[in-house]
Write a protein that holds these residues in place. Structure first.
Motif, PDB file in Angstrom:
ATOM      1  N   LEU A 148      33.938  25.882  49.010  1.00 20.92           N
ATOM      2  CA  LEU A 148      34.546  26.260  47.978  1.00 20.92           C
ATOM      3  C   LEU A 148      35.823  25.653  47.819  1.00 20.92           C
ATOM      4  O   LEU A 148      36.345  25.307  46.859  1.00 20.92           O
ATOM      5  N   GLN A 149      36.653  25.509  48.895  1.00 18.76           N
ATOM      6  CA  GLN A 149      38.071  25.005  48.939  1.00 18.76           C
ATOM      7  C   GLN A 149      37.648  23.509  48.618  1.00 18.76           C
ATOM      8  O   GLN A 149      38.577  22.894  47.757  1.00 18.76           O
ATOM      9  N   GLU A 150      36.623  22.788  49.065  1.00 23.27           N
ATOM     10  CA  GLU A 150      36.381  21.245  48.489  1.00 23.27           C
ATOM     11  C   GLU A 150      35.892  21.170  47.206  1.00 23.27           C
ATOM     12  O   GLU A 150      35.677  20.035  46.861  1.00 23.27           O
ATOM     13  N   GLY A 151      35.328  21.998  46.772  1.00 19.18           N
ATOM     14  CA  GLY A 151      34.774  21.937  45.325  1.00 19.18           C
ATOM     15  C   GLY A 151      33.349  21.549  45.423  1.00 19.18           C
ATOM     16  O   GLY A 151      32.844  20.766  44.575  1.00 19.18           O
ATOM     17  N   ARG A 152      32.503  21.637  46.514  1.00 21.81           N
ATOM     18  CA  ARG A 152      31.243  21.563  46.620  1.00 21.81           C
ATOM     19  C   ARG A 152      30.077  22.549  46.149  1.00 21.81           C
ATOM     20  O   ARG A 152      29.798  23.229  46.682  1.00 21.81           O
ATOM     21  N   VAL A 153      30.138  22.242  44.711  1.00 23.97           N
ATOM     22  CA  VAL A 153      29.386  23.168  44.109  1.00 23.97           C
ATOM     23  C   VAL A 153      27.825  23.284  44.454  1.00 23.97           C
ATOM     24  O   VAL A 153      27.363  24.450  44.693  1.00 23.97           O
ATOM     25  N   GLU A 154      27.307  22.213  44.624  1.00 22.51           N
ATOM     26  CA  GLU A 154      25.749  22.326  44.851  1.00 22.51           C
ATOM     27  C   GLU A 154      25.830  23.004  46.312  1.00 22.51           C
ATOM     28  O   GLU A 154      24.614  23.629  46.669  1.00 22.51           O
ATOM     29  N   CYS A 155      26.340  22.627  47.345  1.00 23.98           N
ATOM     30  CA  CYS A 155      26.250  22.958  48.639  1.00 23.98           C
ATOM     31  C   CYS A 155      26.609  24.600  48.545  1.00 23.98           C
ATOM     32  O   CYS A 155      25.898  25.392  49.254  1.00 23.98           O
ATOM     33  N   CYS A 156      27.725  24.904  47.815  1.00 19.86           N
ATOM     34  CA  CYS A 156      27.905  26.598  47.862  1.00 19.86           C
ATOM     35  C   CYS A 156      26.720  27.068  47.185  1.00 19.86           C
ATOM     36  O   CYS A 156      26.448  28.339  47.667  1.00 19.86           O
ATOM     37  N   SER A 157      26.244  26.676  46.276  1.00 17.18           N
ATOM     38  CA  SER A 157      25.168  27.253  45.693  1.00 17.18           C
ATOM     39  C   SER A 157      24.003  27.356  46.518  1.00 17.18           C
ATOM     40  O   SER A 157      23.232  28.596  46.597  1.00 17.18           O
ATOM     41  N   TYR A 158      23.731  26.465  47.395  1.00 18.63           N
ATOM     42  CA  TYR A 158      22.867  26.463  48.389  1.00 18.63           C
ATOM     43  C   TYR A 158      22.891  27.567  49.213  1.00 18.63           C
ATOM     44  O   TYR A 158      21.891  28.350  49.676  1.00 18.63           O
ATOM     45  N   LEU A 159      24.085  27.466  49.725  1.00 17.15           N
ATOM     46  CA  LEU A 159      24.449  28.831  50.879  1.00 17.15           C
ATOM     47  C   LEU A 159      24.402  30.141  50.227  1.00 17.15           C
ATOM     48  O   LEU A 159      23.962  31.093  51.007  1.00 17.15           O
ATOM     49  N   ILE A 160      24.764  30.231  48.954  1.00 16.87           N
ATOM     50  CA  ILE A 160      24.730  31.658  48.278  1.00 16.87           C
ATOM     51  C   ILE A 160      23.265  32.012  48.415  1.00 16.87           C
ATOM     52  O   ILE A 160      22.956  33.252  48.637  1.00 16.87           O
ATOM     53  N   LYS A 161      22.621  30.901  47.723  1.00 16.50           N
ATOM     54  CA  LYS A 161      21.094  31.312  47.694  1.00 16.50           C
ATOM     55  C   LYS A 161      20.547  31.688  48.906  1.00 16.50           C
ATOM     56  O   LYS A 161      19.527  32.560  48.858  1.00 16.50           O
ATOM     57  N   HIS A 162      20.836  31.419  50.092  1.00 12.98           N
ATOM     58  CA  HIS A 162      20.351  31.724  51.577  1.00 12.98           C
ATOM     59  C   HIS A 162      21.013  33.007  51.965  1.00 12.98           C
ATOM     60  O   HIS A 162      20.988  33.171  53.224  1.00 12.98           O
ATOM     61  N   LYS A 163      21.723  33.664  51.293  1.00 14.09           N
ATOM     62  CA  LYS A 163      21.997  34.960  51.525  1.00 14.09           C
ATOM     63  C   LYS A 163      23.377  35.109  52.583  1.00 14.09           C
ATOM     64  O   LYS A 163      23.407  35.693  53.662  1.00 14.09           O
ATOM     65  N   CYS A 164      24.256  33.990  52.243  1.00 18.06           N
ATOM     66  CA  CYS A 164      25.532  33.973  53.458  1.00 18.06           C
ATOM     67  C   CYS A 164      26.382  35.067  52.570  1.00 18.06           C
ATOM     68  O   CYS A 164      26.099  35.382  51.524  1.00 18.06           O
ATOM     69  N   HIS A 165      27.343  35.698  53.555  1.00 15.48           N
ATOM     70  CA  HIS A 165      28.358  36.587  53.334  1.00 15.48           C
ATOM     71  C   HIS A 165      29.356  36.045  52.179  1.00 15.48           C
ATOM     72  O   HIS A 165      30.037  35.237  52.437  1.00 15.48           O
ATOM     73  N   VAL A 166      29.426  36.756  51.199  1.00 19.09           N
ATOM     74  CA  VAL A 166      30.408  36.426  49.962  1.00 19.09           C
ATOM     75  C   VAL A 166      31.619  37.125  50.120  1.00 19.09           C
ATOM     76  O   VAL A 166      32.626  36.897  49.183  1.00 19.09           O
ATOM     77  N   ASN A 167      31.921  38.234  51.243  1.00 24.41           N
ATOM     78  CA  ASN A 167      32.879  39.176  50.990  1.00 24.41           C
ATOM     79  C   ASN A 167      33.744  38.791  52.228  1.00 24.41           C
ATOM     80  O   ASN A 167      34.471  39.635  52.712  1.00 24.41           O
ATOM     81  N   LEU A 168      33.591  37.614  52.917  1.00 26.84           N
ATOM     82  CA  LEU A 168      34.695  37.386  54.041  1.00 26.84           C
ATOM     83  C   LEU A 168      35.750  36.744  53.761  1.00 26.84           C
ATOM     84  O   LEU A 168      35.784  36.021  52.652  1.00 26.84           O
ATOM     85  N   GLU A 169      36.752  36.827  54.531  1.00 33.84           N
ATOM     86  CA  GLU A 169      38.073  36.367  54.144  1.00 33.84           C
ATOM     87  C   GLU A 169      38.486  35.395  55.503  1.00 33.84           C
ATOM     88  O   GLU A 169      37.942  35.626  56.526  1.00 33.84           O
ATOM     89  N   ASP A 170      39.323  34.600  55.305  1.00 29.84           N
ATOM     90  CA  ASP A 170      39.976  33.728  56.386  1.00 29.84           C
ATOM     91  C   ASP A 170      40.922  34.552  56.936  1.00 29.84           C
ATOM     92  O   ASP A 170      41.416  35.397  56.796  1.00 29.84           O
ATOM     93  N   LYS A 171      41.603  33.719  57.895  1.00 29.43           N
ATOM     94  CA  LYS A 171      42.616  34.463  58.597  1.00 29.43           C
ATOM     95  C   LYS A 171      43.872  34.468  57.801  1.00 29.43           C
ATOM     96  O   LYS A 171      44.849  35.210  58.360  1.00 29.43           O
ATOM     97  N   LEU A 172      44.138  33.775  56.744  1.00 33.11           N
ATOM     98  CA  LEU A 172      45.148  34.056  55.953  1.00 33.11           C
ATOM     99  C   LEU A 172      45.107  35.073  54.814  1.00 33.11           C
ATOM    100  O   LEU A 172      45.762  35.581  54.065  1.00 33.11           O
ATOM    101  N   GLY A 173      43.710  35.767  54.866  1.00 32.68           N
ATOM    102  CA  GLY A 173      43.446  36.724  53.994  1.00 32.68           C
ATOM    103  C   GLY A 173      42.749  36.242  52.690  1.00 32.68           C
ATOM    104  O   GLY A 173      42.843  37.019  51.722  1.00 32.68           O
TER     105      GLY A 173
END
Length: 247
Positions: A148-173
């Motif tokens: 998401l930070q690097e703007g990789r739309v296709e990769c992010c779409s593929y990760l979301i499609k394979h059920k990665c967690h979308v409600n996680l936060e990094d150490k900065l919140g």
């Protein structure tokens, strides 16, 4: 003759002094030539070749003994293969039993590297061999957050499609939606809609940083040319029926 012999003896006495002042590039003085010097040995006066880190090209035909060997930065041969985009080498290493979730010194996994490099085929291969979708690096970012930070739309779409967690936060919140809208190099309305569709909890952001007007900018789906033509035809038919009823 005596004069010549005197000169020779004088040169012989001076020769060791010249040799003793001879120094190498590293500043070490040599008093005499080492007896081990030969055409088959390396000279200490020449710069030594630098030690290369473990790379895919340096693998032997049977690399079972060094599958998970790390270089000084903690990178395994698989990590280097993924970062270099060597799909066949990465597949060979994983077939031999290389651990797919080993991280480098900064907790970066091969999946993180593949996402950053925008290598969809590599991501698909890593997931096939059991890569952890939700592994975090030293900053708390998953592969999705990095994408998401690097703007990789296709990769992010593929990760979301394979059920990665979308409600996680990094150490900065920073949440996935926050990074997608505020931190992304090229914000994409497609990704925002996919995050919401995948179950992103938008309630926690409404009172903190997110305004509905800002969200609507990304969730509003623009109509295609065909949809616009269809709407125009429907409006014309509607107006004609109204005129007919009025008459």
């Amino acid at each position: 003759m005596e004069a010549e012999s005197g000169k020779e003896s004088k040169n012989e006495k001076e020769k060791p002094e010249v040799e003793s002042t001879m120094s190498t590039s590293s500043g070490v003085s040599l008093k005499q030539y080492p007896s081990s010097w030969s055409l088959n040995s390396s000279s200490p006066l020449l710069p030594r070749p630098r030690k290369r880190s473990l790379t895919v090209s340096s693998l032997p035909p049977n690399p079972e003994d060094i599958l998970d060997k790390r270089d000084p930065k903690g990178r395994t041969p698989l990590f280097l293969a993924v970062k270099g985009g060597a799909l066949e080498d990465a597949k060979r290493l994983m077939e031999l039993g290389c651990k797919v979730n080993l991280t480098d010194n900064y907790n970066v996994t091969p999946l993180h590297a593949a996402t950053e490099k925008l290598n969809g085929d590599m991501i698909e291969l890593l997931l096939e061999y059991g890569a952890d979708l939700n592994a975090t690096d030293c900053t708390g970012k998953t592969a999705l957050l990095i994408g998401l930070q690097e703007g990789r739309v296709e990769c992010c779409s593929y990760l979301i499609k394979h059920k990665c967690h979308v409600n996680l936060e990094d150490k900065l919140g920073q949440s996935t939606l926050y990074i997608a809208i505020r931190c992304c190099k090229n914000p994409s309305s497609v990704i925002v809609r996919k995050l919401l569709k995948a179950g992103y909890d938008i309630k926690r952001d409404n009172s903190i940083w997110l305004k509905m007007s800002e969200l609507n900018r990304y969730t509003f789906k623009r109509k295609s040319f065909l949809d616009k033509v269809k709407d125009k035809v429907v409006r014309n038919r509607k107006s004609k029926t109204e005129d007919e009823l009025a008459d």
